[in-house]
Design a protein around this motif. Structure first.
Motif, PDB file in Angstrom:
ATOM      1  N   PHE B  50       0.839  -1.198   0.000  1.00  0.00           N
ATOM      2  CA  PHE B  50       0.000   0.000   0.000  1.00  0.00           C
ATOM      3  C   PHE B  50       0.873   1.247   0.000  1.00  0.00           C
ATOM      4  CE2 PHE B  50      -3.509  -2.494   0.179  1.00  0.00           C
ATOM      5  CZ  PHE B  50      -4.125  -2.791   1.392  1.00  0.00           C
ATOM      6  N   TYR B  51       1.895   1.217   0.847  1.00  0.00           N
ATOM      7  CA  TYR B  51       2.751   2.377   1.068  1.00  0.00           C
ATOM      8  C   TYR B  51       3.511   2.744  -0.203  1.00  0.00           C
ATOM      9  CZ  TYR B  51       4.886   5.035   4.989  1.00  0.00           C
ATOM     10  OH  TYR B  51       5.268   5.985   5.902  1.00  0.00           O
ATOM     11  N   VAL B  52       4.117   1.746  -0.843  1.00  0.00           N
ATOM     12  CA  VAL B  52       4.855   2.027  -2.080  1.00  0.00           C
ATOM     13  C   VAL B  52       3.885   2.534  -3.148  1.00  0.00           C
ATOM     14  CG1 VAL B  52       6.219   1.037  -3.951  1.00  0.00           C
ATOM     15  CG2 VAL B  52       6.696   0.372  -1.607  1.00  0.00           C
ATOM     16  N   GLY B  53       2.725   1.885  -3.235  1.00  0.00           N
ATOM     17  CA  GLY B  53       1.731   2.316  -4.217  1.00  0.00           C
ATOM     18  C   GLY B  53       1.300   3.754  -3.997  1.00  0.00           C
ATOM     19  N   ALA B  54       1.028   4.101  -2.739  1.00  0.00           N
ATOM     20  CA  ALA B  54       0.585   5.469  -2.451  1.00  0.00           C
ATOM     21  C   ALA B  54       1.682   6.471  -2.787  1.00  0.00           C
ATOM     22  CB  ALA B  54       0.205   5.596  -0.975  1.00  0.00           C
ATOM     23  N   ALA B  55       2.913   6.147  -2.434  1.00  0.00           N
ATOM     24  CA  ALA B  55       4.014   7.075  -2.702  1.00  0.00           C
ATOM     25  C   ALA B  55       4.196   7.276  -4.203  1.00  0.00           C
ATOM     26  CB  ALA B  55       5.303   6.562  -2.071  1.00  0.00           C
ATOM     27  N   VAL B  56       4.084   6.179  -4.961  1.00  0.00           N
ATOM     28  CA  VAL B  56       4.213   6.308  -6.414  1.00  0.00           C
ATOM     29  C   VAL B  56       3.055   7.138  -6.973  1.00  0.00           C
ATOM     30  CG1 VAL B  56       4.159   5.029  -8.583  1.00  0.00           C
ATOM     31  CG2 VAL B  56       5.591   4.230  -6.714  1.00  0.00           C
ATOM     32  N   VAL B 106      10.962   6.025   0.389  1.00  0.00           N
ATOM     33  CA  VAL B 106      12.092   5.248   0.920  1.00  0.00           C
ATOM     34  C   VAL B 106      11.694   4.572   2.230  1.00  0.00           C
ATOM     35  CG1 VAL B 106      13.877   6.520  -0.291  1.00  0.00           C
ATOM     36  CG2 VAL B 106      13.207   7.246   1.987  1.00  0.00           C
ATOM     37  N   GLU B 107      10.812   5.213   2.993  1.00  0.00           N
ATOM     38  CA  GLU B 107      10.310   4.567   4.197  1.00  0.00           C
ATOM     39  C   GLU B 107       9.501   3.336   3.812  1.00  0.00           C
ATOM     40  OE1 GLU B 107       9.464   7.416   7.122  1.00  0.00           O
ATOM     41  OE2 GLU B 107       8.098   6.118   8.205  1.00  0.00           O
ATOM     42  N   ILE B 277      16.471  11.592   2.452  1.00  0.00           N
ATOM     43  CA  ILE B 277      15.961  11.044   1.204  1.00  0.00           C
ATOM     44  C   ILE B 277      17.032  10.241   0.480  1.00  0.00           C
ATOM     45  CG2 ILE B 277      15.168  11.708  -1.094  1.00  0.00           C
ATOM     46  CD1 ILE B 277      13.794  14.117   0.277  1.00  0.00           C
ATOM     47  N   PHE B 278      18.271  10.738   0.480  1.00  0.00           N
ATOM     48  CA  PHE B 278      19.311  10.103  -0.325  1.00  0.00           C
ATOM     49  C   PHE B 278      19.850   8.823   0.299  1.00  0.00           C
ATOM     50  CE2 PHE B 278      22.788   9.286  -2.924  1.00  0.00           C
ATOM     51  CZ  PHE B 278      23.974   9.274  -2.191  1.00  0.00           C
ATOM     52  N   LEU B 279      20.021   8.799   1.629  1.00  0.00           N
ATOM     53  CA  LEU B 279      20.719   7.665   2.243  1.00  0.00           C
ATOM     54  C   LEU B 279      20.077   6.313   1.975  1.00  0.00           C
ATOM     55  CD1 LEU B 279      23.038   9.129   3.381  1.00  0.00           C
ATOM     56  CD2 LEU B 279      22.305   8.612   5.675  1.00  0.00           C
ATOM     57  N   PRO B 280      18.766   6.147   2.156  1.00  0.00           N
ATOM     58  CA  PRO B 280      18.201   4.833   1.841  1.00  0.00           C
ATOM     59  C   PRO B 280      18.357   4.466   0.372  1.00  0.00           C
ATOM     60  CG  PRO B 280      16.679   6.106   3.184  1.00  0.00           C
ATOM     61  CD  PRO B 280      17.749   7.046   2.735  1.00  0.00           C
ATOM     62  N   ALA B 281      18.307   5.464  -0.504  1.00  0.00           N
ATOM     63  CA  ALA B 281      18.513   5.168  -1.925  1.00  0.00           C
ATOM     64  C   ALA B 281      19.936   4.654  -2.142  1.00  0.00           C
ATOM     65  CB  ALA B 281      18.261   6.422  -2.767  1.00  0.00           C
ATOM     66  N   ALA B 282      20.900   5.278  -1.467  1.00  0.00           N
ATOM     67  CA  ALA B 282      22.282   4.799  -1.557  1.00  0.00           C
ATOM     68  C   ALA B 282      22.371   3.387  -0.996  1.00  0.00           C
ATOM     69  CB  ALA B 282      23.211   5.738  -0.789  1.00  0.00           C
ATOM     70  N   GLY B 283      21.583   3.125   0.053  1.00  0.00           N
ATOM     71  CA  GLY B 283      21.558   1.779   0.619  1.00  0.00           C
ATOM     72  C   GLY B 283      21.039   0.762  -0.372  1.00  0.00           C
ATOM     73  N   MET B 284      20.034   1.153  -1.133  1.00  0.00           N
ATOM     74  CA  MET B 284      19.499   0.234  -2.143  1.00  0.00           C
ATOM     75  C   MET B 284      20.547  -0.024  -3.216  1.00  0.00           C
ATOM     76  SD  MET B 284      15.431   1.120  -2.387  1.00  0.00           S
ATOM     77  CE  MET B 284      15.483   2.857  -2.743  1.00  0.00           C
ATOM     78  N   PHE B 417      16.351   7.519  -9.551  1.00  0.00           N
ATOM     79  CA  PHE B 417      16.983   6.476 -10.356  1.00  0.00           C
ATOM     80  C   PHE B 417      17.274   5.219  -9.535  1.00  0.00           C
ATOM     81  CE2 PHE B 417      17.905   7.603 -14.819  1.00  0.00           C
ATOM     82  CZ  PHE B 417      17.210   8.804 -14.860  1.00  0.00           C
ATOM     83  N   PRO B 418      17.842   5.349  -8.319  1.00  0.00           N
ATOM     84  CA  PRO B 418      17.977   4.129  -7.512  1.00  0.00           C
ATOM     85  C   PRO B 418      16.626   3.473  -7.217  1.00  0.00           C
ATOM     86  CG  PRO B 418      19.378   5.846  -6.628  1.00  0.00           C
ATOM     87  CD  PRO B 418      18.546   6.472  -7.697  1.00  0.00           C
ATOM     88  N   LEU B 419      15.582   4.285  -7.066  1.00  0.00           N
ATOM     89  CA  LEU B 419      14.265   3.714  -6.777  1.00  0.00           C
ATOM     90  C   LEU B 419      13.785   2.850  -7.937  1.00  0.00           C
ATOM     91  CD1 LEU B 419      11.875   3.832  -4.737  1.00  0.00           C
ATOM     92  CD2 LEU B 419      10.910   5.603  -6.193  1.00  0.00           C
TER      93      LEU B 419
END
Lengths: 328, 844
Positions: B50-56, B106-107, B277-284, B417-419
């Protein structure tokens, strides 16, 4: 045939430089010393950026397609520390030093010969006052002498604005309740365009202005004319316009020194006829544009604080425009 | 203390064959509600979807706003949008992207991926995640809807006063931003609490911090940054809303306020926000690169240190958003240096990824393409960041399209882009079909080309003098060609996103039990056989890349050979492990589906939104119902202690723990850190306004007599004392019950009395909060105190009810411990407030 035509064309172009086209508004086309230093810094930064980007792209390329020996070298932690830590640390320290050195205002200790101009940001125009024994009030267009540092003393009447003339130097915000200062020097005569650079609501996009830099003797003459009260109307049409100006209450908002009009809510119009634009650099100053701004100002610059005056007949508008144009 | 230790943890603690019915019991405990009742689900997989869908969804909505902006700017003096409409649209574009897309997405990826990656069955507080999601979704939709009623804010996404004060923004728009976004921030903080405890306390046995997936490191730091950064903007939001609603002049210069106070508070949040915002993307990226390069991550420890350094440094940069406000040169130099220093940890990460690619053999795939695109775009953005960190250059570039180009390069390059790489990479773990490689490549090239065509020219138009946030520009400026190119690029980028959506519709088939699986041969635990309950049994982790180094792990887990192969107590469970070494410490029982979280979320959203439109009575009603829903939810928490549970190999762990080992205690401590950060922001604001407007500060004789704060302080201290005494009467029994109720009541009276006395003291001295900035600050201390006191009143009543129902005693004491933690904190905060308000002016 061709060579005979170019001379008149060139002459027209030269003549146009003084009166046509907007002022220069570009960081990379400096006309003043501060802007010049920043432009040099900018080129240095672009070069630095291009080099580093190239290093990253090349490293990536080699990591994917390079020879096994090269790739083994790139895969080591020492490479990460060398390229990712040491190299940036060194280059950024050098850059930082240069930047801090550049920040020192030049000749700040020397206050002799500095001219002061107070500018107050209003929604959505510029209130200008040339400091002196008697401050000279003006609006929306600023004239300065070439070669002399000018200190702009900046304030804001309502919300935060920002005073920015890119070809002369960086910007400084105008914050209600605070006074900020900006020192600029024009190295060349010319017209430099500036624009409000802090979103101030409504037609922020149309809150621009021009800075006219004149050679010193021409500037002195200009300043003397500006200090003088308004020129008296000389034709019937202009006199009619003056009567209408007073009768319609325009003086409640707009001051014209030497007449009964002394309002300070809106821009000072004492010498509006000598300016290049109307409506805060929205349109060139012409008879037709003056008419337009009075009768349909909200269409030209939606949201601005001057209501539309549709009460005037066309001939009355002509008279008003003639009067205002005469105020040189 | 537990009776396990690293030496005794076996790799295969359980024998085969597993008992009959064990798997069925596990699946029954984790069964999902059917049909529309799925809305009551609380487990991380469903909430994650749900969360990813809502964010998108919000990304698409804000993206459409961007396309409208680009249409307006494509040609000079355009009349496609009026100034007012454009101003609302650019404000909403920024606000929705930053608050409703960037941080939530990212959350959301964390909620979806983290438990599986850690070998946990779920997040530690499933209903809290559900609440956080629904609050965000409902609040976000209402907020976006304001656009259709001409009620959207138009002050820019950072909403500077005085423009956003009542005088210059008289409508409801600014209030929607302040109350809407303020309440969505609460959602982010709830998520942060969840993630900190999830990462530190629910990892699989043997997964030490040094073996944790890099994405988990980034989520931990991300959550920590939220804890310290968000309170600053929450305070700023409260101050501005109080100024707008009640006239408390924090930002009005004529009354001693200062417009720059907002900027300091906002950017103290705003700068860490972009690293949040950036750190979790870097983690991915750190998870995707090793899999695509088919080799372990090079520089793991360097990256971990770099991430922590980024987290710290990012709090010291905020003034670089204020370089043009006339701040002294020394200050400018410090923040310039700090802003450049933060480039170093990013450099380490970039070269670590390059090193990993060099160490392996990069496989060409859509995720790889998006990672390469990220590296190019983010590096370019980072370099323009170094440029604007140079103060003189920033004096030109600030508030122009150059900066617009910079931050889109780092945000789109660094997170979007990482997303997209992550979508293509992890889809097989959650979907019955992978996304299409063919469509993926088209998507990538359209997005990459479109992005650069759209945003690169903005560097140039900015340097040619084009400021930001302008709804139009005159033709004579010659910015038209560059703007037209940008508009074309924007539509190219949008075309790429459209192809992605087509791919999703055609191929994405979310499932909770039969994903296509590990097609990339990834090494981390989320690639094991996974269900809605994570792995069938939780493996002992012995390396950073368990699926590569421990062959057969996935099959063994599925067969039930590892820890916790079923459900010991019959309900949903996961293991609570120690923070550093991940030694099992307790069995955590988790709740199943329920309606209270979604109800509470909708009612809370209702409270805030009704308050915004000044429908006070309906708002209060909604608020009371929300609190009721929360109380029902809380009543169902804190299950009673059961016998010790065996997780495998004869190892038994407690089913109920209290005190510092309890995950609930940890959550309360994190909440106290948030409250503390909020109060420190307040203290900073108080002292800052004093430096700006000392003339409105009182002389000592104008303050209330010192006996008042002394009495207030005594009452506060007494209330703490009473709460402490309660721990003596925790054992059950009638006399103890009576003492319990009396002590709690006395503590409440003292607490409320202390606050009431403080407010009365100032009122009697003639101080009114709308008089000037100092007065407003004095009453603000009491306002912040009141928030906590109200919560404690409700919590105290709840605790008494638990006690009288026999659900709270010497062993089953988590509810009392949490009350006590918050209580003592509130008393400490109150005492600090008294010291500041009554002590500081007397120093002169």
């Amino acid at each position: 045939m061709k060579s005979q035509a170019t001379l008149p064309v060139a002459a027209t172009a030269l003549a146009c430089l003084a009166g046509c086209g907007p002022g220069v508004q570009s960081v990379m086309a400096p006309g003043g010393s501060q802007a010049g230093q920043i432009a040099t810094l900018a080129w240095l930064l672009f070069g630095f950026g291009a080099v580093v980007l190239a290093i990253v792209i090349v490293a990536l390329w080699l990591a994917i397609r390079g020879s096994p020996r090269l790739r083994t070298a790139l895969a080591r932690e020492t490479m990460i520390i060398a390229l990712g830590l040491v190299f940036p640390a060194v280059t950024l320290t050098l850059l930082l030093g240069y930047g801090v050195w550049l920040m020192q205002p030049d000749g700040d200790h020397d206050d002799r010969g500095v001219m002061r101009i107070e500018v107050v940001g209003e929604q959505w125009w510029w209130r200008v006052a040339y400091a002196g024994a008697t401050p000279i009030a003006s609006a929306n267009e600023i004239t300065i002498p070439v070669g002399r540092p000018v200190e702009f003393v900046l304030n804001a009447a309502d919300v935060i604005h920002s005073f920015w003339v890119p070809s002369l130097g960086g910007k400084v915000d105008m914050i209600p309740g605070r006074t900020t200062r900006l020192r600029l020097t024009a190295d060349r005569a010319g017209i430099y365009r500036g624009q409000c650079a802090e979103y101030c609501g409504g037609p922020h996009a149309l809150m621009a202005f021009e800075v006219v830099a004149l050679p010193p003797t021409e500037f002195d003459a200009w300043l003397a004319r500006e200090a003088a009260p308004a020129t008296a109307p000389s034709t019937d049409g202009e006199r009619h316009g003056q009567t209408l100006f007073v009768a319609a209450g325009c003086g409640t908002c707009h001051a014209i020194r030497g007449t009964a009009a002394s309002g300070t809510i809106g821009p000072d119009l004492t010498h509006i006829g000598s300016r290049r634009s109307v409506g805060v650099d929205t349109m060139k100053l012409t008879h037709a544009n003056l008419v337009r701004f009075i009768a349909e100002g909200q269409h030209v610059k939606p949201g601005n604080r001057m209501p539309e005056f549709r009460i005037f007949r066309p001939d009355e508008l002509d008279a008003l425009a003639a009067y205002l144009s005469s105020l040189r | 203390m537990t009776d396990t230790s690293q030496r005794r943890l076996a790799s295969h603690p359980n024998k085969l064959p597993r008992p009959k019915g064990e798997l069925e019991a596990l699946e029954a405990a984790w069964e999902l509600p059917k049909g529309w009742r799925i809305l009551s689900a609380v487990n991380n997989t469903v909430i994650g979807y749900f969360y990813v869908g809502a964010a998108v969804l919000f990304f698409l909505l804000a993206g459409i706003l961007a396309l409208l902006m680009r249409l307006q700017l494509a040609v000079p003096s355009n009349t496609f949008l009026s100034a007012e409409t454009y101003n609302q649209i650019f404000t909403m574009h920024g606000t929705v992207m930053m608050f409703l897309f960037a941080v939530p997405v990212v959350e959301a990826m964390g909620v979806l991926l983290l438990p599986q990656m850690l070998g946990a069955r779920d997040l530690p507080f499933p209903r809290l995640s559900a609440f956080a999601f629904w609050a965000y979704f409902v609040g976000g939709l209402i907020f976006f809807g304001t656009l259709f009623f001409d009620l959207a804010p138009s002050g820019g996404w950072f909403m500077y006063p005085p423009l956003t004060g009542t005088q210059y923004s008289p409508g409801l728009g600014a209030d929607f931003w302040l109350l809407g976004i303020g309440f969505i921030e609460i959602s982010a903080i709830a998520g942060a609490i969840e993630l900190i405890i999830g990462v530190l306390r629910t990892r699989a046995p043997g997964m030490t911090l040094d073996r944790m997936p890099m994405f988990a490191w980034t989520l931990l730091i991300f959550a920590g940054m939220i804890v310290f950064a968000f309170p600053a903007v929450i305070l700023a939001t409260m101050l501005l809303e109080l100024e707008r609603a009640l006239g408390w002049p924090f930002f009005i210069p004529q009354k001693g306020g200062d417009a720059l106070l907002w900027q300091h508070l906002f950017w103290f949040f705003g700068h860490p926000e972009v690293y949040i915002i950036f750190l979790p993307a870097a983690g991915m990226v750190s998870m995707i690169v090793p899999t695509m390069a088919r080799t372990p991550l090079v520089g793991y420890r360097l990256i971990a240190v770099a991430l922590i350094a980024t987290g710290f440094f990012s709090f010291g940069l905020w003034v670089h958003h204020m370089f043009t406000t006339g701040i002294p040169a020394l200050s400018l130099s410090f923040f310039s240096a700090a802003s450049m220093a933060v480039a170093l940890p990013s450099g380490i990460q970039v070269f670590s990824w390059i090193a990993t690619i060099a160490a392996g053999r990069l496989r060409w795939s859509t995720p790889s393409l998006f990672v390469l695109g990220f590296l190019f775009i983010f590096t370019l953005g980072g370099l323009t960041g170094v440029m604007v960190a140079m103060v003189p250059f920033d004096w030109q570039a600030h508030d122009t399209y150059f900066v617009v180009a910079h931050f889109h390069y780092v945000l789109v390059g660094g997170m979007v882009f990482p997303l997209f790489a992550a979508f293509y990479y992890w889809a097989p773990a959650f979907s019955r079909r992978a996304l299409s490689e063919r469509l993926g490549k088209i998507t990538f090239w359209l997005m990459f080309a479109g992005f650069n065509v759209a945003f690169f020219p903005m560097h140039i138009s900015g340097l040619m003098g084009m400021p930001r946030r302008v709804y139009t520009y005159p033709a004579v400026m010659e910015w038209g060609v560059l703007n037209m190119i940008s508009t074309i690029g924007a539509f190219l980028f949008a075309a790429g996103v459209l192809i992605f959506l087509v791919d999703v519709v055609r191929n994405l088939r979310p499932t909770v039990s039969q994903p296509i699986g590990n097609i990339w041969n990834g090494p981390s635990l989320e690639w094991m056989h996974n269900h809605v309950y994570g792995p069938r049994s939780v493996p002992l982790v012995e390396s950073r890349d368990p699926l590569w180094d421990q062959p057969g792990l996935s099959e063994e887990s599925k067969a039930g050979r590892h820890y916790l192969p079923g459900t010991v107590t019959g309900v949903r469970e996961t293991m609570l492990t120690s923070p550093i070494e991940a030694i099992p410490e307790a069995l955590l029982r988790l709740p199943g589906a329920g309606w209270t979280p979604i109800l509470a979320a909708v009612l809370t959203a209702g409270f805030f939104m009704l308050l915004t439109v000044k429908a006070t009575v309906p708002a209060l009603l909604s608020g009371v119902l929300a609190v009721t829903a929360i109380l029902i939810w809380m009543w169902e928490s804190d299950p009673r202690p059961l016998a010790r549970a065996e997780i495998g190999h004869g190892i038994k762990v407690p089913t109920y723990v209290s005190g510092p080992i309890s995950h609930s205690w940890w959550a309360m401590v994190v909440l106290l850190l948030v409250a503390g950060a909020l109060y420190l922001s307040y203290a900073f604001s108080y002292l800052y306004l004093w430096t700006v407007s000392p003339q409105v500060w009182p002389r000592p004789e104008q303050l209330p007599p010192i006996v008042w704060p002394l009495m207030s302080a005594a009452l506060l201290a007494a209330s703490s004392g009473f709460i402490f005494l309660i721990s003596r009467v925790l054992p059950g029994g009638f006399r103890n019950n009576a003492a319990f109720v009396v002590l709690t009541a006395l503590a409440l009276i003292a607490l409320v009395g202390g606050l009431g006395m403080e407010i009365l003291a100032h009122w009697r001295a003639g101080l009114r909060p709308d008089a000037d900035a100092h007065a407003a600050m004095v009453y603000m201390a009491s306002f912040l105190q009141l928030d906590l006191v109200l919560a404690l009143v409700v919590m105290a009543a709840f605790v008494i009810a638990r006690r009288l129902a026999g659900l709270l005693n010497r062993r089953r004491r988590v509810v009392y411990d949490n009350l006590s933690l918050l209580w003592h904190y509130t008393v400490a905060q109150g005492l600090l407030g008294l010291l500041l308000v009554h002590g500081f002016p007397r120093l002169q």
